[in-house]
Enzyme design. Structure first.
Site, mmCIF file in Angstrom:
data_model
loop_
_atom_site.group_PDB
_atom_site.id
_atom_site.type_symbol
_atom_site.label_atom_id
_atom_site.label_comp_id
_atom_site.label_asym_id
_atom_site.label_seq_id
_atom_site.Cartn_x
_atom_site.Cartn_y
_atom_site.Cartn_z
ATOM 1 N N ASP A 185 0.858 -1.187 0.000
ATOM 2 C CA ASP A 185 0.000 0.000 0.000
ATOM 3 C C ASP A 185 0.893 1.235 0.000
ATOM 4 O O ASP A 185 2.068 1.159 0.345
ATOM 5 C CB ASP A 185 -0.933 -0.009 1.219
ATOM 6 C CG ASP A 185 -2.219 0.767 0.959
ATOM 7 O OD1 ASP A 185 -3.274 0.135 0.791
ATOM 8 O OD2 ASP A 185 -2.158 2.014 0.879
ATOM 9 N N GLU B 299 -13.565 -9.740 -8.748
ATOM 10 C CA GLU B 299 -13.977 -10.298 -7.449
ATOM 11 C C GLU B 299 -15.489 -10.173 -7.308
ATOM 12 O O GLU B 299 -16.100 -9.280 -7.895
ATOM 13 C CB GLU B 299 -13.244 -9.587 -6.316
ATOM 14 C CG GLU B 299 -13.277 -8.048 -6.347
ATOM 15 C CD GLU B 299 -14.539 -7.439 -5.805
ATOM 16 O OE1 GLU B 299 -15.254 -8.135 -5.067
ATOM 17 O OE2 GLU B 299 -14.814 -6.266 -6.120
ATOM 18 N N LEU C 164 -34.220 -10.127 -2.853
ATOM 19 C CA LEU C 164 -35.641 -9.801 -3.053
ATOM 20 C C LEU C 164 -36.169 -9.008 -1.872
ATOM 21 O O LEU C 164 -37.374 -8.889 -1.710
ATOM 22 C CB LEU C 164 -36.465 -11.083 -3.225
ATOM 23 C CG LEU C 164 -36.443 -11.750 -4.596
ATOM 24 C CD1 LEU C 164 -37.459 -12.878 -4.653
ATOM 25 C CD2 LEU C 164 -36.723 -10.749 -5.724
ATOM 26 N N CYS D 262 -20.087 -0.226 -4.516
ATOM 27 C CA CYS D 262 -20.023 -0.982 -5.774
ATOM 28 C C CYS D 262 -21.217 -0.767 -6.691
ATOM 29 O O CYS D 262 -21.067 -0.298 -7.815
ATOM 30 C CB CYS D 262 -19.879 -2.466 -5.465
ATOM 31 S SG CYS D 262 -18.488 -2.807 -4.391
ATOM 32 N N LYS E 212 -25.502 -1.198 4.637
ATOM 33 C CA LYS E 212 -26.151 -2.479 4.937
ATOM 34 C C LYS E 212 -25.581 -2.960 6.267
ATOM 35 O O LYS E 212 -24.564 -2.415 6.735
ATOM 36 C CB LYS E 212 -25.904 -3.509 3.833
ATOM 37 C CG LYS E 212 -24.449 -3.913 3.684
ATOM 38 C CD LYS E 212 -24.295 -5.037 2.679
ATOM 39 C CE LYS E 212 -22.849 -5.489 2.598
ATOM 40 N NZ LYS E 212 -22.650 -6.584 1.670
#
Ligand code: UGA
Length: 433
Positions: A33, A149, A248, A258, A319
């Site tokens: 990194d 991925e 659903l 994303c 989420k």
């Protein structure tokens, strides 16, 4: 390839998960990194992202010496057999992916990467990137492979170790097969193809999921207008194996790092080749409309106007299972609530510190104090176990808007409060008493 010498560039949730899991599979992995502080923390086994199982895997990798962390990719790649690019590809101007980080890495490693070492794109990159990297590298002896991925935040380790499939694509088929072999110990089918197809698989999958969610949110809205119940509708749909049960669940809209980025990017890519991808554009529009509808629902639950009300928010992450706030629908909804004059307090088990336009509390009951309404925006399991009688005592009003259909309506009605889900019949304590 057996045990391979692998370099992973970028230690975000994709890079770190990839590095730690590949080390767990027996490969010799160096993670790189540019952030010195982060590298030092990781080398000491400190993982700052919330990803179940990752910290253990990193510390196991460190103690077995199969995993190490360094700054700077130029030297790190010198004896590598495979180099994974896991640097950020944020949304640039106009919705296209910004590839500056990828390009900077290629420039850095082009002189030191050894002949025969595969350079592999792991972050989601636009179709055509592998080809562009080949040109930038200018090394006919270094194959470029696309290996997208499919890791969800919050379950990245388990997704990596139990994949539905491995997708690899390259103009050099042998190199693609060698990359697929790195995962040989995982029981998953491999799709070996050309680079452009592999790159497109990732977008096609993420955008399909986004469309599925926009569709289900629209069906939930229809349920409310037609007096149907989304739980039964999705239950009935889910038995159809062509549809399946996953993805659903209606909610306040899809977010994260994303789906929003990839949907915009694919619309843009389509536009660049003269195709109007209106199906996908509509899914994006629907996702914006969903947030507006949630705000209107909250306003309706507190008497029609938000100005001067107090709204307690449960959940801010995009989420459950993550502390990621990137493109979180909860943040758009709270910003709109504040813009309409509501005073917003919020609690999220994974989020602390200050955020503009709201007060963050460190206990869910604090958001109830004097609140006219409570709104659940993230599906944290712990919210199911809240004491709603205590909530009712602390609240000023009686509205609970559950945008994830997470709570047990009966527990809320028993506390004398009013429960409002998504696509479900409104449940009012007084009406059922
Ligand atoms: C997504 C994909 O699911 C991964 O396969 C992919 O690898 C990843 O993007 C990526 O491109 O790296 P992630 O962004 O972690 O993973 O989030 P998801 O679990 O897909 O959830 C996306 C959004 O949809 C969240 O806001 C979530 O709350 C919402 N959602 C999901 C629903 O509203 N209902 C559902 O039934 C499922």
């Amino acid at each position: 390839m057996g045990s391979a010498r692998i370099v992973v560039i970028g230690t975000g949730y994709v890079g770190l998960t990839t590095g730690a899991c590949l080390a767990g599979l027996g490969h010799q992995v160096t993670c790189v990194d540019v952030d010195r502080v982060k590298v030092a923390r990781l080398a000491a086994g400190q993982v700052d992202i919330l990803e179940p199982g990752l910290e253990e895997l990193v510390s196991r990798g460190l103690s077995s010496r199969r995993l190490n962390f360094v700054v700077g990719s130029r030297e790190a790649v010198a004896d590598a057999q495979a180099v994974f690019l896991c640097v950020p590809t944020p949304m640039g101007a106009g919705g296209a992916a910004d590839l500056r980080a990828v390009e900077a890495v290629i420039e850095e490693i082009s002189g030191t990467v050894p002949a025969g070492c595969a350079v592999i794109t792991k972050s989601t990159v636009p179709v055509g990137t592998a080809q562009r990297i080949r040109a930038l590298l200018g090394r006919g002896d270094v194959p470029v492979v696309a290996n997208p991925e499919f890791l969800r935040e919050g379950t990245a380790v388990s997704d990596f170790l139990n994949p539905d499939r491995i997708v690899v694509g390259s103009e050099d088929e042998l190199a693609a097969r060698r990359v697929a072999d790195l995962y040989a110990d995982l029981a998953a089918p491999s799709v070996v193809t050309d680079a452009a197809s592999a790159e497109l698989v990732k977008y096609a999958a993420n955008c399909f999921l986004a469309m599925k969610l926009s569709y289900v949110n629209a069906i939930a809205e229809l349920c409310e207008r037609l007096g149907a119940d989304i739980e039964s509708v999705t239950d009935g749909m889910g038995y159809d194996r062509r549809i399946g049960r996953a993805f659903l669940k209606p909610g306040p809209g899809w977010g994260g790092s994303c789906l929003p980025k990839d949907t915009h990017a694919l619309v843009q890519v389509a536009e660049s080749v003269g195709f109007d991808f209106s199906l996908l554009s509509s899914a994006i529009q629907e996702n914006i409309a969903q947030r507006d509808r949630i705000v209107a629902k909250i306003a309706g639950s507190v008497g029609g106007t938000l100005a001067g009300t107090r709204i307690g928010v449960l959940g801010l992450a995009f989420k459950a299972g993550t502390n990621d706030l990137r493109d979180s629908p909860a943040l758009s909804v709270t910003a709109m609530l504040a813009a309409h004059g509501a005073e917003v307090t919020a609690y999220d088990p994974a989020v602390d510190g200050d955020l503009p336009g709201m007060r963050i509390m460190d206990d869910p009951y604090q958001v109830a104090k004097g609140a006219d309404g409570i709104v659940v925006l993230t599906e944290w399991d712990e919210f199911r176990r809240l004491d709603w009688t205590y909530f009712a005592d602390l609240m000023h009003g009686d509205a609970v808007v559950d945008t994830r259909n997470l709570l047990d309506p009966q527990a809320i009605l028993n506390a004398g409060l009013c429960w409002l889900g998504l696509g479900r019949p409104r449940r009012h304590a007084r009406a059922t008493a």
